[in-house]
Scaffold this active site. Structure first.
Site, PDB file in Angstrom:
ATOM      1  N   GLY A   1      -6.821  27.568 -27.529  1.00  0.00           N
ATOM      2  CA  GLY A   1      -7.033  28.270 -26.270  1.00  0.00           C
ATOM      3  C   GLY A   1      -8.341  28.016 -25.574  1.00  0.00           C
TER       4      GLY A   1
ATOM      5  CB  CYS B   1      13.826  14.987  -3.505  1.00  0.00           C
ATOM      6  SG  CYS B   1      14.597  15.517  -1.971  1.00  0.00           S
ATOM      7  CD  GLU B   2      12.737  20.100  -6.540  1.00  0.00           C
ATOM      8  OE1 GLU B   2      12.502  21.141  -5.890  1.00  0.00           O
ATOM      9  OE2 GLU B   2      13.782  19.921  -7.192  1.00  0.00           O
TER      10      GLU B   2
END
Length: 420
Positions: free
Chosen positions: A239, A344-345
């Protein structure tokens, strides 16, 4: 620190000219510095010198076999979350007795593979998993070494989607249920209780959440020992954040280590760590080519040949990555651009409203701090091939994952017989 710098205004990976390499092999591609991987492992490990500690690299951060081989040669173990990651770690030479198996959804087949390999520890995340593991171990006539992952209900992490230690997160056993589950574990014939495990999130830039969680773990160990549990290990997860840019200054591993030594000194336990991003993040770049500069009504766009299938972190986590030109023009003017890919987003972007030097189509740029959760999260969405991964060692380079052909991309697919 990393080993990427400009020489005569041309970006190098160690002693390899990145622009020359891009012209030779084509873009996009990931490029890693072996010296940086080795340095980061040493910095983290040296911070815990004088303690009994196992550094188990988090394979999900970057699972390339060559990367794992580097880390194996430095003596690290591995934290795995699937049978595939277990197989990778073993294949790369990481000893089974340095492998920890984490994850909330271990299947019985994965448990069997891990038990047969002789791994060091299972980090159990639920009561049903504990019962299933006991059954599998019994069928194999083996004993499963276990730490139970407890959820300390401590909020941390650089984004909601990478915070794992809150009571609403899917990870770990509820704090109030932990002692009862440890009591049940002691009753099971094929389970060996070894330790306590926790992991509160990723890209943490403040030591305070770590201290709060680790103190709770220390208290739990005291309670469990009163209950008769022999707790020998404390797995503190990973972390620790890295500097992605934008002024981020995460804690240094030395400061992190001093905190842990202070909190855990009275416990007499082996410490286990699962760093991933801290080792891999700044050891790699994503190199991409500018395809078009597009003038929109409200924004200017740099359209590049790397997409969200290659680096999903900005779309998934709103992640920031510094972007620099591979060949630097000190006289270039700056402007604000959205850096976007060809997928294509609308979510296919690397940066939004970023001040960058003006560049021309065909020039290369480097997406910094892409060594962790870049290639390992990539996909072939839009039928775009996985991109190469390059490892650099001094003035040498090797392609450690090549770009597949279309036939290789579709090799597992079949037309049904009725289609002829």
């Amino acid at each position: 620190m990393h080993h990427f710098d400009y020489r005569d205004n041309r970006l190098h990976a160690e002693d390899v000219d990145i622009a020359a390499l891009a012209n030779k092999i084509g873009t996009p591609f990931y490029i890693y510095s072996e010296a940086t991987f080795r340095r980061h492992v040493k910095v983290f490990s040296n911070a815990f010198s004088g303690t009994d500690a196992l550094v188990a690299y988090s394979v999900k951060a970057n699972s390339n076999l060559a990367v794992l081989r580097i880390l194996a040669s430095e003596g690290t173990g591995a934290d795995v979350v699937s049978a595939g990651e277990l197989a990778r770690a073993l294949h790369a030479g990481i000893p089974a007795d340095k492998i920890v198996f984490s994850g909330v959804g271990k299947t019985t087949e994965e448990m069997e593979a891990a038990l047969n390999a002789g791994i060091y520890q299972f980090n159990v995340e639920s009561a049903p998993e504990l019962e299933a593991l006991d059954k599998v171990a019994g069928e194999l006539k083996k004993h499963a070494p276990v730490a139970i992952r407890v959820n300390p209900d401590v909020a941390a992490g650089g984004h909601d989607k990478i915070s794992t230690g809150r009571k609403e997160d899917k990870f770990g056993v509820a704090w109030g249920s932990a002692r009862a589950l440890y009591a049940r574990a002691r009753e099971l014939e094929n389970i060996e209780v070894k330790g306590v495990d926790l992991h509160i999130g990723s890209q943490i830039a403040d030591l305070a959440p770590f201290e709060a969680a680790f103190k709770k773990a220390a208290g739990l160990i005291a309670d469990l020992r009163e209950d008769g549990c022999r707790i020998e290990r404390l797995d503190l997860g990973g972390g620790l954040g890295i500097p992605y840019g934008a002024g981020e200054i995460p804690p240094h591993p030395d400061d992190y280590a001093q905190l842990i030594k202070r909190v855990t000194a009275p416990l007499d336990v082996q410490l286990i760590f699962e760093p991933g991003r801290m080792i891999a993040g700044n050891a790699g770049l994503l190199v991409t080519k500018l395809v078009y500069v597009k003038e929109g009504e409200a924004r200017k766009f740099m359209i590049v040949d790397a997409g969200m299938n290659d680096l999903i972190r900005p779309a998934l986590y709103d992640a920031h990555h510094d972007i620099i030109p591979v060949t630097r023009d000190l006289d270039a003017k700056n402007d604000r651009y959205d850096v976007v890919g060809p997928v294509c987003e609308s979510s296919d972007f690397i940066a939004k409203a970023r001040t960058l030097p003006d560049m021309k189509p065909g020039e290369f740029m480097a997406i910094m701090s892409a060594g962790a959760y870049g290639a390992s999260q990539s996909s072939q969405y839009n039928s775009r091939p996985l991109i190469p991964e390059i490892l650099v060692n001094g003035d040498e380079y090797a392609i450690i994952r090549r770009r597949p052909t279309f036939d290789e991309m579709t090799a597992l697919e079949r037309y049904p017989e009725w289609m002829g």
